[in-house]
Design a protein around this motif. Structure first.
Motif, PDB file in Angstrom:
ATOM      1  N   ILE A   1      59.600  50.149  31.801  1.00  0.00           N
ATOM      2  CA  ILE A   1      58.778  50.269  30.357  1.00  0.00           C
ATOM      3  C   ILE A   1      57.830  49.152  30.061  1.00  0.00           C
ATOM      4  O   ILE A   1      56.696  49.171  29.700  1.00  0.00           O
ATOM      5  CB  ILE A   1      59.657  50.551  29.278  1.00  0.00           C
TER       6      ILE A   1
ATOM      7  N   VAL B   1      54.491  49.597  31.947  1.00  0.00           N
ATOM      8  CA  VAL B   1      53.875  50.636  31.265  1.00  0.00           C
ATOM      9  C   VAL B   1      52.970  50.011  30.226  1.00  0.00           C
ATOM     10  O   VAL B   1      51.874  50.318  30.068  1.00  0.00           O
ATOM     11  CB  VAL B   1      54.693  51.816  30.661  1.00  0.00           C
TER      12      VAL B   1
ATOM     13  N   VAL C   1      49.056  50.054  30.016  1.00  0.00           N
ATOM     14  CA  VAL C   1      48.455  50.794  29.276  1.00  0.00           C
ATOM     15  C   VAL C   1      47.412  49.953  28.289  1.00  0.00           C
ATOM     16  O   VAL C   1      46.147  50.191  28.222  1.00  0.00           O
ATOM     17  CB  VAL C   1      49.442  51.593  27.927  1.00  0.00           C
ATOM     18  N   SER C   2      47.823  48.725  28.218  1.00  0.00           N
ATOM     19  CA  SER C   2      47.077  47.758  27.687  1.00  0.00           C
ATOM     20  C   SER C   2      45.709  47.260  28.239  1.00  0.00           C
ATOM     21  O   SER C   2      44.751  47.397  27.865  1.00  0.00           O
ATOM     22  CB  SER C   2      47.875  46.372  27.356  1.00  0.00           C
TER      23      SER C   2
ATOM     24  N   ARG D   1      43.316  50.411  28.257  1.00  0.00           N
ATOM     25  CA  ARG D   1      42.592  50.216  26.892  1.00  0.00           C
ATOM     26  C   ARG D   1      41.465  49.161  26.886  1.00  0.00           C
ATOM     27  O   ARG D   1      40.298  49.715  26.646  1.00  0.00           O
ATOM     28  CB  ARG D   1      43.584  49.784  25.869  1.00  0.00           C
ATOM     29  N   ARG D   2      41.807  48.180  27.514  1.00  0.00           N
ATOM     30  CA  ARG D   2      40.455  47.246  27.592  1.00  0.00           C
ATOM     31  C   ARG D   2      39.380  47.449  28.395  1.00  0.00           C
ATOM     32  O   ARG D   2      38.303  47.034  28.394  1.00  0.00           O
ATOM     33  CB  ARG D   2      41.244  45.690  28.167  1.00  0.00           C
TER      34      ARG D   2
ATOM     35  N   GLY E   1      38.461  50.390  29.096  1.00  0.00           N
ATOM     36  CA  GLY E   1      37.642  51.817  28.369  1.00  0.00           C
ATOM     37  C   GLY E   1      38.185  52.836  28.999  1.00  0.00           C
ATOM     38  O   GLY E   1      37.517  53.927  28.766  1.00  0.00           O
ATOM     39  N   TRP E   2      39.420  53.033  29.405  1.00  0.00           N
ATOM     40  CA  TRP E   2      39.816  54.384  29.715  1.00  0.00           C
ATOM     41  C   TRP E   2      40.364  55.198  28.437  1.00  0.00           C
ATOM     42  O   TRP E   2      40.673  54.580  27.435  1.00  0.00           O
ATOM     43  CB  TRP E   2      41.035  54.220  30.412  1.00  0.00           C
ATOM     44  N   VAL E   3      40.230  56.434  28.395  1.00  0.00           N
ATOM     45  CA  VAL E   3      40.538  57.111  27.051  1.00  0.00           C
ATOM     46  C   VAL E   3      41.637  58.068  27.543  1.00  0.00           C
ATOM     47  O   VAL E   3      42.093  58.406  28.398  1.00  0.00           O
ATOM     48  CB  VAL E   3      39.478  57.899  26.622  1.00  0.00           C
ATOM     49  N   ASP E   4      42.217  58.802  26.421  1.00  0.00           N
ATOM     50  CA  ASP E   4      43.144  59.721  26.402  1.00  0.00           C
ATOM     51  C   ASP E   4      44.253  59.200  27.416  1.00  0.00           C
ATOM     52  O   ASP E   4      44.891  60.057  28.352  1.00  0.00           O
ATOM     53  CB  ASP E   4      42.539  61.187  27.345  1.00  0.00           C
ATOM     54  N   ILE E   5      44.554  58.011  26.905  1.00  0.00           N
ATOM     55  CA  ILE E   5      45.858  57.485  27.696  1.00  0.00           C
ATOM     56  C   ILE E   5      47.097  58.227  27.128  1.00  0.00           C
ATOM     57  O   ILE E   5      47.444  58.378  25.900  1.00  0.00           O
ATOM     58  CB  ILE E   5      45.904  55.968  27.170  1.00  0.00           C
ATOM     59  N   GLU E   6      47.939  58.501  27.900  1.00  0.00           N
ATOM     60  CA  GLU E   6      49.232  59.137  27.540  1.00  0.00           C
ATOM     61  C   GLU E   6      50.256  58.831  28.683  1.00  0.00           C
ATOM     62  O   GLU E   6      50.071  58.628  29.836  1.00  0.00           O
ATOM     63  CB  GLU E   6      48.883  60.768  27.827  1.00  0.00           C
ATOM     64  N   MET E   7      51.647  58.686  28.228  1.00  0.00           N
ATOM     65  CA  MET E   7      52.658  58.450  29.107  1.00  0.00           C
ATOM     66  C   MET E   7      53.719  59.336  28.910  1.00  0.00           C
ATOM     67  O   MET E   7      53.980  59.697  27.883  1.00  0.00           O
ATOM     68  CB  MET E   7      53.075  57.152  28.755  1.00  0.00           C
TER      69      MET E   7
END
Lengths: 508, 611
Positions: free
Chosen positions: A310, A313, A317-318, A321-322, A324-330
């Motif tokens: 985890i 992860v 994910v952080s 986000r920085r 510029g990726w979108v629709d982040i899902e785990m």
């Protein structure tokens, strides 16, 4: 890389054909979940110490390759009588074989008889025709990524089918797209990915060809993997590079962009590789050289990272986000295999494996108890009673016993034991309760002001007529009225209208 | 998959609430998203997918709302703020410059900082008191109507007028803010209509029953276990050049050696399964994306030439073959495709279907229900279909045509014939009908005969019909080693099916318990009609297995990572997988070699038989 213009032997993973071919990979299924990959070898003269040529030895017997070649896929193959005990004493064996006389009775397996080539007889080392043995049989299957995943030689943790099927689905890995994979590992994902993106070998048609661009850091694994790809006929479809992607990034052929639309990262620290997967130079490194993005410039790029912990992860994910990726899902995939079996419970069932010899229901329990009680009474009576009474009682007990057996006979008993009992399902004894966390994200195309201006000029505003989507009552009514008016006219004109509409949709 | 929003294409619009709308983007129309506002469609056409837009306030001189692309830094502003505040250990280390601040009665302070972050200083426990919002419904409506700054003002005011905000923990505050943002922010995201997005929309928001509650996990598994993939460049049978006086005898014969990479599909999901298979085989959408993409901004002239040789035969085939009235069809086809050299028209008996990389649909009604394919521009019922890969790669036939073709009218009634002079004397409409019927005859003959030839590369099935009966008739059509993947929303039908292939049943079959199997050839056993004890020949499938998958979704936020609290319930979905086997003829002994002792030679060890 041996690519382009060389005549390709299509991989058995992609187009296996109808029959097994010499020189290609086949999978021997020993039992339900027990697969053995075999590279089929034609008899070349120099054989592996066996008179029958190359032989697959299993606990179900020996299977000379000659019995496995040029049979339809899925065939059941009988074991052959192979002398496995005297390897190295070839010469001696041959002498005795020859003295034994002509070929023994041919195997009854129809598929097999036509495989052993008769002209082998006058070859220098004669290939002995395989003789069927009664020790067992196997089935021969075409290789698929699913089978390969369960049978491949493990080098690292394997991405199993439940995970990769979901990943490829979410990554939109479709024929013609390019997929970057980092951490080729054991190659299970590679095989599944190449099947998903395959739309022909490079150089066959002008269309853009799907490709897997794979990176492996471990040199040993890299060499093994490269060898495997060649054996499987995947050269040209998978481009494998030996590189540490944290440092080296994802460009291929000395600085060319693979123009990938999908990325799969099976790395311990995906966040260290992510800056390389940007649309433009990440702020972290600026050495003045020209920077090339490995991503497709005109398409949204889908990514998946595969991490067991985890903490990984959170960091990934952080970083996403920085960047510029979108629709982040785990998500986490939990897969269960279920076995079906017959649950057989009853007192009168024959003793067999998996049978529970206890009462099926209350009636059966009572019948059993009554019987015991009666027997008990019979045993104690002689000390107590007179002869006449006893005879009477016996008669009664007999008459009482009789209907019970009749009842038993009338009870629904199946003709075969495997039709008996209740059909139940049960999970496998050990489940993979956690494989890894899957992080998904999308990186949209970079949209510049110039591009916006160009499109805005192409689709000017201000000519809006109808409303699409959620509408208030008034607008809905108005549209309905309009539609009804249009509906007038005969079937032919409506059909024409529909065709026009379809054509419109196809052209744009 | 298209990378930009095209005019007249279906798109998915994702709203802040997480709901999605599937909308046809018509140029020069207004797209209305209900309470989130409306905007002109021309503002999203031609733009790439996956961008998030904000509906801006109307400018005084315009009567429509313009859109603004929301940069990702803004989308994640809250998270970044969280990350920063958790990065500096002491909360009071760096106080952001306050924009708005309110002090509540008990001394706690709420501050809205420059970047929209809301800071609450309080060590209190969460409160259970319910109504703390001081704004009335009317006031909120008022705010919405004034609604400036894409709803952000409403959210801010709502937060500030909440009397118990100070009593919320940072967790519940974040939740509260997210809830209000979902409700009032005027943002949306554009997504393409691909299989995952479409299936998700059907499952979560439309009618899950229509797609048999098929989850993404199950679709992925079915595609993989069904081994769906591109398998070979398209190949066509040569036009037999039949004249109008020739009947059946002029049909192009089936060439089994050309038939490759064909999947058999039984689909009761209104076409979703078919679409998913087609997507994996590269035949769901025209392959023109790259071409037009390159053309648009760069005007690359050579890309057009590249595509031509491949596309041309496809177009000709579909136009000429599917046409109602050949003359007009050819004209429209040429006009839309802009291909100047008109090819000689194919004869009535030319087969428009590729021999490779195809899907064959078996359906119970007289027409297949493939309504969802319309989202990808294919209409299975259109007689005069514009070019689309599915036109040449999707074959459909009824169970009757497969099993009793002699009872099917189209198949069994001989082709119409007419002398050329007679034909010339007819009215054009009658002539058109004549050709159409002959073409339909050739098509149906080809589909049925090719399907009955067998050697399919796989069977994929999601059907409400009894799977045993489906397998009984489809197993003989599969090539050896071909995968079988059957989806069912519930476990019981699949368990019943798997039981028919149990080890004990197979042992009984091979040991001759089924009296009817004696003296049957392998061919006859393959077409085993089923008996009471053996509804299916248990030797025809290998490695039968049932599985289910479930994706558990997690929320990943700094300090607040956990699985989602609620997920869709209902049926899980199960899949049955196996491979088609070709049993050896005659009796197969399997005593197992591992238990060999000197004395017992012929003991059959049942449990160890390879399955």
């Amino acid at each position: 890389m041996p690519t382009m213009a060389t005549p390709h032997r299509v991989s058995p993973f992609l187009e296996p054909g109808l029959r097994t071919k010499p020189g290609s990979l086949a999978v021997v299924q020993l039992s339900r979940d027990n697969f053995l990959p075999v590279y089929l070898q034609e008899h070349t003269g120099e054989h592996d110490g066996y008179i029958e040529g190359a032989v697959v030895n299993t606990r179900f017997g020996s299977f000379p390759h000659s019995t496995l070649i040029n049979v339809p896929w899925g065939s059941q193959i009988r074991a052959s009588k192979v002398d496995t005990g005297s390897r190295g004493r070839k010469r001696k064996r041959q002498l005795t074989e020859n003295s034994e006389g002509a070929t023994p009775e041919p195997a009854t397996n129809g598929a097999k008889t036509d495989t052993a080539e008769p002209d082998d007889a006058d070859a220098e080392t004669a290939l002995k025709q395989a003789v069927a043995d009664s020790s067992g049989f196997v089935h021969i299957l075409p290789p698929t990524p699913e089978i390969w995943t369960t049978s491949l030689p493990h080098r690292t943790q394997v991405v199993y089918t439940p995970d990769y099927s979901y990943i490829l689905y979410r990554l939109r890995a479709l024929p013609g797209s390019t997929l970057i994979e980092a951490g080729a590992g054991s190659g299970s994902f590679t095989h599944a990915a190449v099947r998903a993106v395959y739309n022909g070998y490079p150089g066959t048609t002008p269309r853009r060809k799907g490709k897997v661009v794979s990176f492996e850091y471990n040199e040993d694994r890299y060499h093994k993997m490269q060898e495997e790809l060649t054996q499987h006929g995947l050269d040209g479809l998978v481009q494998l590079t030996h590189r540490n992607v944290y440092e080296g990034g994802f460009l291929v052929d000395g600085g060319r962009s693979p123009e990938a639309e999908a990325v799969f990262l099976d790395l311990p620290a995906p966040w260290e590789a992510l800056p390389h997967l940007s649309r433009r130079r990440p702020t972290t490194d600026d050495d003045g050289t020209e920077w090339v993005s490995p991503l497709h410039p005109k398409k949204s790029v889908y990514i998946c990272t595969f991490s067991p912990c985890i903490e990984q992860v959170t960091k990934t994910v952080s970083a996403l986000r920085r960047l510029g990726w979108v629709d982040i899902e785990m998500v986490e995939i939990m897969n269960r295999k279920l076995h079906t079996l017959r649950d057989r419970v009853g007192l009168n069932l024959q003793v067999d494996r998996g049978v529970n010899n206890s009462a099926r229901d209350v009636d059966e329990a009572i019948a059993r108890l009554t019987e015991i009680e009666e027997r008990f009474r019979e045993n104690v009576r002689p000390s107590r009673g007179e002869d006449t009474e006893m005879a009477e009682e016996e008669g009664v007990s007999r008459t009482r016993a009789a209907p019970r057996t009749e009842e038993d006979a009338a009870a629904p008993t199946a003709k075969f034991p495997w039709q008996d009992g209740q059909l139940i399902t049960r999970g496998e004894p050990e489940i993979k309760s956690h494989t890894s966390y899957l992080v998904f994200a999308v990186l949209p195309v970079e949209w510049s002001d110039e591009a916006e201006a160009a499109v805005a000029a192409k689709y000017p505003l201000g000519k809006e007529q109808k409303v699409v989507g959620a509408m208030d009552k008034k607008a809905k009514k108005a549209q309905r009225r309009e539609m009804l008016e249009q509906k007038k006219g005969d079937r032919k004109s409506r059909r024409k209208e529909r065709d026009e509409k379809l054509a419109e949709g196809a052209v744009v | 998959m298209h990378s930009v929003v095209r005019p007249n294409a279906w798109t998915v619009i994702k709203l802040p609430s997480g709901n999605t709308r599937v909308i046809l983007v018509v140029p020069n129309s207004t797209i209305s998203l209900g309470k989130y506002g409306s905007f002109p469609a021309n503002l999203i056409i031609g733009r790439p997918y996956h961008l998030t837009y904000e509906i801006q306030d109307k400018k005084p001189d315009e009567d429509f709302c313009r859109l603004r692309i929301v940069p990702t830094e803004e989308l994640y502003a809250d998270v970044f703020a969280d990350e920063e505040s958790s990065a500096c250990e002491t909360p009071s280390a760096e106080v952001p410059k306050p924009l708005l601040s309110t002090a509540t009665g008990d001394g706690t302070e709420i501050t809205v900082t420059e970047n929209g972050e809301l800071v609450v200083r309080s060590g209190r426990e969460a409160s259970d008191v319910l109504v703390r919002q001081t704004l009335t419904q009317e006031q909120i409506e008022e705010l919405k109507r004034e609604g400036s700054n894409a709803g952000k003002d409403v959210i801010e005011k709502l937060l500030l007028s909440h009397t118990a905000l100070d009593q919320k923990t940072s967790f519940s505050l974040a939740k509260y803010k997210a809830l209000k943002t979902k409700k009032y922010i005027r943002r949306f995201q554009m997504l393409p209509v691909d299989i995952p997005n479409f299936a998700h929309w059907q499952l979560e928001e439309r009618e899950p029953g229509k797609i048999m509650d098929m989850r993404a996990e199950m679709l992925g598994l079915v595609e993989c276990w069904g081994n769906a993939h591109f398998s070979g460049e398209e190949a066509y049978l040569e036009d037999p050049g039949a004249t109008c006086t020739q009947g059946e005898e002029a049909l192009a014969p089936i060439r089994p050696e050309l038939l490759k990479g064909r999947w058999l599909v039984v689909d009761d999901t209104c076409g979703l399964l078919t679409a998913a298979m087609a997507e994996k085989m590269g035949i769901l959408q025209p392959d023109d994306d790259d071409e037009s993409d390159r053309n648009e901004p760069q005007q690359a002239p050579d890309s057009d030439d590249e595509e031509q040789p491949e596309v041309a035969p496809k177009k000709d085939g579909s136009d000429a073959e599917m046409a109602d009235v050949p003359g007009t069809a050819d004209k429209t086809g040429e006009a839309t495709a802009k291909r100047p050299p008109p090819k000689p028209r194919a004869s009535d008996f030319a087969i428009p279907f590729s021999q490779t990389n195809t899907i064959t649909i078996l359906h119970a009604a007289s027409q297949p229900n493939l309504s969802f394919l319309s989202y990808w521009g294919f209409d299975a019922t259109a007689p005069n279909h514009p070019p689309h890969p599915l036109v040449n790669h999707l074959l459909s036939l009824t169970w009757l045509q497969l099993l009793k073709p002699e009872l099917d009218t189209t198949y069994s009634i001989p082709a119409l014939t007419a002398a050329p002079e007679e034909l010339a004397s007819w009215k054009p409409s009658r002539r058109g009908n004549f050709h159409r019927k002959r073409r339909r005859f050739a098509r149906v003959r080809h589909i049925v005969d090719a399907t009955r030839t067998g050697n399919f590369s796989g069977l994929v099935c999601a059907s409400t019909m009894d799977t045993v009966s489906i397998l009984q008739h489809t197993l003989p059509l599969l090539a050896g080693g071909a995968p079988v993947a059957i989806y069912s929303p519930t476990l019981e039908p699949l368990a019943r099916l798997a039981d028919l292939f149990s080890i004990s049943r197979r042992t009984a079959w091979t040991s001759g318990s089924a009296a009817e199997t004696v003296d049957k050839t392998a061919e006859e056993l393959e077409r085993w009609p089923g008996s009471e004890d053996f509804p299916l020949n248990p030797m025809l499938l290998l490695g039968t297995s049932i599985q289910t998958s479930r994706a558990r979704q997690w929320q990943v936020l700094p300090g607040r990572t956990h699985p989602l609290m609620t997920e869709r319930g209902g049926t899980d979905g199960y899949i049955f997988t196996a491979w088609k086997a070709r049993p050896a003829e005659g009796k197969v002994a399997a005593k197992g070699k591992f238990k060999r002792r000197k004395l017992d030679a012929g003991v059959v060890v049942e449990g160890e038989v390879a399955v």
